[in-house]
Motif scaffolding. Structure first.
Motif, PDB file in Angstrom:
ATOM      1  N   PHE A 413       0.823  -1.220   0.000  1.00  0.00           N
ATOM      2  CA  PHE A 413       0.000   0.000   0.000  1.00  0.00           C
ATOM      3  C   PHE A 413       0.850   1.260   0.000  1.00  0.00           C
ATOM      4  CE2 PHE A 413      -3.148  -2.839   2.372  1.00  0.00           C
ATOM      5  CZ  PHE A 413      -3.766  -3.202   1.188  1.00  0.00           C
ATOM      6  N   ARG A 414       2.072   1.142   0.517  1.00  0.00           N
ATOM      7  CA  ARG A 414       2.933   2.324   0.584  1.00  0.00           C
ATOM      8  C   ARG A 414       3.461   2.721  -0.784  1.00  0.00           C
ATOM      9  NH1 ARG A 414       4.499   4.816   4.856  1.00  0.00           N
ATOM     10  NH2 ARG A 414       4.327   3.924   6.931  1.00  0.00           N
ATOM     11  N   LYS A 415       3.421   1.764  -1.734  1.00  0.00           N
ATOM     12  CA  LYS A 415       4.023   2.050  -3.049  1.00  0.00           C
ATOM     13  C   LYS A 415       3.188   3.069  -3.818  1.00  0.00           C
ATOM     14  CE  LYS A 415       6.623  -2.176  -3.535  1.00  0.00           C
ATOM     15  NZ  LYS A 415       6.337  -3.597  -3.714  1.00  0.00           N
TER      16      LYS A 415
ATOM     17  N   LYS B  44       1.736  17.562   7.627  1.00  0.00           N
ATOM     18  CA  LYS B  44       2.635  17.682   6.485  1.00  0.00           C
ATOM     19  C   LYS B  44       3.038  16.311   5.968  1.00  0.00           C
ATOM     20  CE  LYS B  44       5.117  22.004   7.306  1.00  0.00           C
ATOM     21  NZ  LYS B  44       5.506  21.960   8.756  1.00  0.00           N
ATOM     22  N   SER B  45       3.465  16.303   4.735  1.00  0.00           N
ATOM     23  CA  SER B  45       3.966  15.062   4.151  1.00  0.00           C
ATOM     24  C   SER B  45       5.143  14.551   4.975  1.00  0.00           C
ATOM     25  CB  SER B  45       4.395  15.309   2.704  1.00  0.00           C
ATOM     26  OG  SER B  45       4.857  14.123   2.143  1.00  0.00           O
ATOM     27  N   GLY B  46       5.093  13.269   5.309  1.00  0.00           N
ATOM     28  CA  GLY B  46       6.181  12.675   6.072  1.00  0.00           C
ATOM     29  C   GLY B  46       6.001  12.796   7.568  1.00  0.00           C
ATOM     30  N   SER B  47       4.856  13.318   8.001  1.00  0.00           N
ATOM     31  CA  SER B  47       4.658  13.511   9.435  1.00  0.00           C
ATOM     32  C   SER B  47       4.260  12.217  10.141  1.00  0.00           C
ATOM     33  CB  SER B  47       3.603  14.592   9.675  1.00  0.00           C
ATOM     34  OG  SER B  47       2.404  14.260   9.001  1.00  0.00           O
ATOM     35  N   GLY B  48       3.911  11.194   9.376  1.00  0.00           N
ATOM     36  CA  GLY B  48       3.629   9.896   9.999  1.00  0.00           C
ATOM     37  C   GLY B  48       2.165   9.492   9.994  1.00  0.00           C
ATOM     38  N   LYS B  49       1.351  10.165   9.193  1.00  0.00           N
ATOM     39  CA  LYS B  49      -0.095   9.875   9.166  1.00  0.00           C
ATOM     40  C   LYS B  49      -0.369   8.449   8.693  1.00  0.00           C
ATOM     41  CE  LYS B  49      -0.835  13.143   6.123  1.00  0.00           C
ATOM     42  NZ  LYS B  49       0.557  13.638   5.914  1.00  0.00           N
ATOM     43  N   SER B  50       0.198   8.112   7.531  1.00  0.00           N
ATOM     44  CA  SER B  50      -0.029   6.766   6.989  1.00  0.00           C
ATOM     45  C   SER B  50       0.491   5.710   7.947  1.00  0.00           C
ATOM     46  CB  SER B  50       0.654   6.613   5.641  1.00  0.00           C
ATOM     47  OG  SER B  50       0.082   7.488   4.700  1.00  0.00           O
ATOM     48  N   THR B  51       1.684   5.972   8.477  1.00  0.00           N
ATOM     49  CA  THR B  51       2.280   5.012   9.400  1.00  0.00           C
ATOM     50  C   THR B  51       1.336   4.748  10.565  1.00  0.00           C
ATOM     51  OG1 THR B  51       4.417   5.911   8.767  1.00  0.00           O
ATOM     52  CG2 THR B  51       4.355   4.523  10.725  1.00  0.00           C
ATOM     53  N   LEU B  52       0.760   5.803  11.112  1.00  0.00           N
ATOM     54  CA  LEU B  52      -0.173   5.647  12.224  1.00  0.00           C
ATOM     55  C   LEU B  52      -1.408   4.856  11.791  1.00  0.00           C
ATOM     56  CD1 LEU B  52      -1.178   6.182  15.068  1.00  0.00           C
ATOM     57  CD2 LEU B  52      -1.992   8.441  14.316  1.00  0.00           C
ATOM     58  N   THR B 205      -6.091  12.773   5.249  1.00  0.00           N
ATOM     59  CA  THR B 205      -6.398  13.581   4.062  1.00  0.00           C
ATOM     60  C   THR B 205      -5.433  14.754   3.930  1.00  0.00           C
ATOM     61  OG1 THR B 205      -8.149  14.767   2.897  1.00  0.00           O
ATOM     62  CG2 THR B 205      -8.077  15.021   5.288  1.00  0.00           C
ATOM     63  N   HIS B 206      -5.288  15.211   2.708  1.00  0.00           N
ATOM     64  CA  HIS B 206      -4.538  16.440   2.463  1.00  0.00           C
ATOM     65  C   HIS B 206      -5.478  17.577   2.103  1.00  0.00           C
ATOM     66  CE1 HIS B 206      -0.654  14.112   1.719  1.00  0.00           C
ATOM     67  NE2 HIS B 206      -0.454  14.919   2.744  1.00  0.00           N
ATOM     68  N   ASP B 207      -6.759  17.215   2.075  1.00  0.00           N
ATOM     69  CA  ASP B 207      -7.776  18.148   1.597  1.00  0.00           C
ATOM     70  C   ASP B 207      -8.352  18.904   2.798  1.00  0.00           C
ATOM     71  OD1 ASP B 207     -10.052  19.378   0.692  1.00  0.00           O
ATOM     72  OD2 ASP B 207     -10.675  17.696  -0.588  1.00  0.00           O
TER      73      ASP B 207
HETATM   74  N1  LIG Z   1       9.122   1.466   5.205  1.00  0.00           N
HETATM   75  C1  LIG Z   1       9.742   2.572   5.672  1.00  0.00           C
HETATM   76  N2  LIG Z   1      11.001   2.494   6.099  1.00  0.00           N
HETATM   77  C2  LIG Z   1      11.636   3.580   6.569  1.00  0.00           C
HETATM   78  N3  LIG Z   1      11.066   4.781   6.664  1.00  0.00           N
HETATM   79  C3  LIG Z   1       9.794   4.924   6.244  1.00  0.00           C
HETATM   80  C4  LIG Z   1       9.063   3.824   5.731  1.00  0.00           C
HETATM   81  N4  LIG Z   1       7.837   4.254   5.413  1.00  0.00           N
HETATM   82  C5  LIG Z   1       7.794   5.557   5.698  1.00  0.00           C
HETATM   83  N5  LIG Z   1       8.957   5.975   6.213  1.00  0.00           N
HETATM   84  C6  LIG Z   1       9.262   7.299   6.691  1.00  0.00           C
HETATM   85  O1  LIG Z   1       8.409   7.536   7.784  1.00  0.00           O
HETATM   86  C7  LIG Z   1       7.980   8.886   7.764  1.00  0.00           C
HETATM   87  C8  LIG Z   1       6.468   8.936   7.823  1.00  0.00           C
HETATM   88  O2  LIG Z   1       5.953   8.385   6.646  1.00  0.00           O
HETATM   89  P1  LIG Z   1       4.409   8.371   6.371  1.00  0.00           P
HETATM   90  O3  LIG Z   1       4.194   7.635   5.111  1.00  0.00           O
HETATM   91  O4  LIG Z   1       3.704   7.907   7.569  1.00  0.00           O
HETATM   92  O5  LIG Z   1       4.097   9.903   6.127  1.00  0.00           O
HETATM   93  P2  LIG Z   1       2.724  10.585   5.744  1.00  0.00           P
HETATM   94  O6  LIG Z   1       2.407  11.504   6.821  1.00  0.00           O
HETATM   95  O7  LIG Z   1       1.732   9.536   5.374  1.00  0.00           O
HETATM   96  O8  LIG Z   1       3.155  11.363   4.442  1.00  0.00           O
HETATM   97  P3  LIG Z   1       2.298  11.655   3.118  1.00  0.00           P
HETATM   98  O9  LIG Z   1       1.357  12.740   3.486  1.00  0.00           O
HETATM   99  O10 LIG Z   1       3.323  12.100   2.149  1.00  0.00           O
HETATM  100  O11 LIG Z   1       1.631  10.395   2.743  1.00  0.00           O
HETATM  101  C9  LIG Z   1       8.549   9.520   6.505  1.00  0.00           C
HETATM  102  O12 LIG Z   1       9.695  10.223   6.905  1.00  0.00           O
HETATM  103  C10 LIG Z   1       8.947   8.340   5.668  1.00  0.00           C
HETATM  104  O13 LIG Z   1      10.067   8.648   4.894  1.00  0.00           O
END
Ligand SMILES: Nc1ncnc2c1ncn2[C@@H]1O[C@H](COP(=O)(O)OP(=O)(O)OP(=O)(O)O)[C@@H](O)[C@H]1O
Ligand SMILES: [Mg+2]
Lengths: 415, 233
Positions: A413-415, B44-52, B205-207
């Motif tokens: 999903f990350r791709k 912001k992009s990269g803030s960790g939203k998706s990860t969470l 969301t980014h919207d």
């Molecule tokens: N598999 C991974 N291995 C190492 N670092 C990762 C991995 N996936 C994401 N990151 C890093 O973790 C941080 C958070 O990523 P994440 O995808 O959660 O951001 P985001 O808030 O969803 O950004 P966006 O709005 O661009 O989707 C980013 O700095 C990213 O580079």
């Protein structure tokens, strides 16, 4: 919590993957078809070879032969301790008759053993078949024809005359066709034979036989055992061999060991007596097994390939299915099923093709000692082919499927 | 405000990434979502939203802290148990639809329900039709999923997320690929789900517009929550 209804969604998905890859599926299935057909065909052929080979052997060789082995002389005095004077010995074969003592009680004893079907005495003698001025050397076997027939099924290869006449005609001889032709004799004619003891007998040909073994067909004849004893100038207790047949000829070696212990004489099983043939058979078996398995394995790789391809193409599907709650086992089921469906299609056609091949070859005349190609429908080989085909197909599916089950959906999903 | 029923809760959740180097992508995340709440997550992009979101989804189990879904502690549960829990309680909508292209829209929607097995096939089919109808796609039901427009595909994906009547619907930029008209449609559906069926929405969301009209917006920055109840003023 158990689901109330079991819907086989995994197999629906695997079938959809097969349908979208018809061409590749057919190619992979074709690989299995050829693999399995060749496997079954080659193994049936091997079984046929083995059968004709043992059948050929059992025309003249009993399952177990009991005889007195040559003995080597032992030193009169035991070897003295090292460093002391040494007795010079020169071991030789003991010049004793190779005769079984009290053969009738031996026969009675063997007859009472478990799983023994036929016990019959035999006296072999080298003879010359006299034809005008020329002599043809050969081997005459003195038998009790009724018992010998039960053991070697002599009746089935008599081509002329009547085997049973040997019972009533004391000086009858059952001659092999090859000799009869050379001597230009037929059933009812008389011939003279000369033994190694220079005893000459006039024999009446009661029948001709052919074993399709080139060695036997150039030398052998059957006569009454009493006549053989006369040819050797021996009395009626002179018996060199006692032949034994048992129910399970594959275990002849075990019986032989037992009989040897029981009687004190050497008991040789048919495999030991035909070591060269056995070794050739073993080699044939190894080669055919290796080749047929390799072909089956290559067929397995075809399936393995198509599965790997499907999995890498459908990685998104796998990810979302796992996200939606498909367990690792569900994912494995999808792909193993795909492999098994392909494999089963290939197997079914392959077994059919094998049947065709066997049928065609069974009607091919190769001549010689063999006649028609020694192959026939072998259910056990079909079962074996199916089993191995199934196992290989399963693993060709299971190995990639396990990889699919381990896919981390988040990384997709990350791709 | 009356006592709310909490369906999703995290306690001090944190996470490291180790590749290319060890770094703390999430730290000290404690949030909760109530039944029937439309929650958005921005930052912001990269803030960790998706990860969470992936942690909340139970698909990523490599974290510290604790996560509760529907009062069940999911932290430390076995993969197969988590799969069963996702199947029953969580619906997913991603930026990409992830439909199975060989299958009809209807079959795509049916898949999670067939896996769950709470209904007969016939019942599942009827339910799938209803979900598609709700998303204005009834006439597309038997078309292969690959033959639909992007907006339609995304709506099919939403119908699929809804088929098992999950407690929580999670979305990672569910409208990220959609035009404003389709975004509005999806927004309205989400709103309706929370209001009429008491389902909970957690959407990254980014919207800003989308976030503004949701019930509550959580803001993230550098792996921490900086606002639990953000108002776009
Ligand atoms: N598999 C991974 N291995 C190492 N670092 C990762 C991995 N996936 C994401 N990151 C890093 O973790 C941080 C958070 O990523 P994440 O995808 O959660 O951001 P985001 O808030 O969803 O950004 P966006 O709005 O661009 O989707 C980013 O700095 C990213 O580079
Ligand atoms: Mg993201």
């Amino acid at each position: 919590m158990k689901p109330k209804h079991k819907h086989n969604i995994s197999s629906e998905i695997s079938i959809s993957y097969i349908v979208t890859k018809k061409k590749l599926t057919m190619i992979a299935a074709l690989g299995v078809t050829l693999g399995i057909a060749i496997f079954v065909f080659m193994n049936s052929m091997m079984k046929g070879f083995d059968r004709t080979s043992t059948e050929g052997i059992f025309k003249t060789v009993p399952h177990i032969r009991l005889f007195k082995d040559d003995e080597t002389s032992k030193p009169l005095a035991q070897q003295i301790q090292k460093g002391e004077e040494t007795v010079i010995v020169n071991p030789r074969i003991v010049p004793e008759n190779n005769v079984l003592v009290n053969p009738n009680s031996l026969i009675a004893l063997l007859q009472h053993q478990d799983q023994v079907t036929v016990v019959t005495p035999q006296v072999n003698t080298n003879v010359f078949y006299n034809s005008g001025k020329s002599q043809i050397s050969g081997l005459s076997t003195g038998v009790n024809i009724a018992e010998a027939d039960r053991m070697f099924n002599i009746r089935s290869y008599v081509v002329e005359g009547n085997m049973d006449d040997l019972k009533s005609v004391q000086n009858g001889i059952l001659l092999v066709v090859g000799i009869a032709q050379k001597m230009n004799v037929r059933t009812g004619d008389n011939i003279t034979i000369t033994s190694s003891r220079n005893v000459i007998k006039v024999m009446k040909v009661v029948g001709l036989f052919r074993t399709n073994n080139s060695v036997t067909d150039k030398s052998r004849s059957y006569i009454n055992i009493s006549l053989a004893q006369q040819l050797l100038q021996k009395n009626s207790s002179y018996i060199t061999d006692i032949n034994v047949n048992v129910t399970e000829f594959d275990n002849a070696a075990d019986y032989a060991a037992r009989f040897s212990k029981l009687t004190g004489y050497k008991a040789e099983d048919w495999k030991a007596a035909n070591e060269t043939l056995m070794a050739a058979g073993k080699m044939r078996k190894i080669i055919i097994t290796l080749i047929s398995f390799s072909i089956l394995l290559v067929a397995g790789f075809g399936i393995y390939n198509i599965l790997n391809m499907t999995i890498s193409q459908k990685i998104n599907d796998i990810a979302i299915l796992k996200a939606m709650g498909f367990k690792g086992g569900d994912v494995i089921r999808i792909f193993v099923q795909q492999a098994l469906i392909i494999g089963m299609i290939g197997l079914a056609i392959g077994l059919l093709l094998a049947t065709v091949l066997v049928n065609v070859l069974a009607h091919v005349y190769v001549g010689g000692d063999i006649g028609y190609f020694p192959i026939r429908f072998e259910p056990s080989m079909y079962a074996r082919g199916f089993l191995f085909g199934f196992i290989i197909t399963f693993f060709a599916g299971y190995i990639p499927a396990r990889k699919a089950a381990d896919v981390d959906p988040v990384s997709i999903f990350r791709k | 405000m009356s006592a709310q029923e909490i369906v999703l809760q995290t306690k001090n959740v944190g996470k490291y990434f180790y590749d290319p180097e060890k770094f703390r992508v999430l730290n000290n995340i404690s949030i909760q979502a109530n039944k029937g709440e439309f929650l958005t997550l921005i930052g912001k992009s990269g803030s960790g939203k998706s990860t969470l979101l992936y942690l909340l989804s139970t698909m990523d189990t490599d974290y510290d802290g604790e996560i509760f879904i529907d009062d069940i502690k999911v932290t430390g549960m076995h993969q197969n148990q988590l799969a069963a829990l996702r199947n029953e309680k969580i619906g997913f909508v991603f930026q990409f639809h992830y439909l199975l292209p060989e299958f009809s829209c209807l079959k795509n929607v049916m898949i999670p329900a067939l896996r769950l097995g709470n209904y007969t096939r016939k019942e599942i089919e009827e339910r799938a039709y209803k979900k598609l109808e709700m998303l204005g796609l009834k006439d597309q039901a038997l078309k292969p999923a690959s033959k639909l427009s992007g907006g339609q595909q995304q709506r099919v994906a939403i119908a699929r997320a809804l088929i098992n009547d999950p407690k929580i619907i999670m979305g990672d930029e569910p409208t990220g690929n959609l035009d404003s008209k389709n975004t509005q449609i999806v927004f309205d559906i989400f709103k309706q789900l929370t209001r009429e069926f008491g389902q909970t929405i957690v959407a990254v969301t980014h919207d800003n517009d989308f976030a503004e009209h949701s019930d509550r917006t959580i803001v993230m920055q550098d792996g921490v929550i900086i606002d639990q109840n953000f108002k776009v003023s």
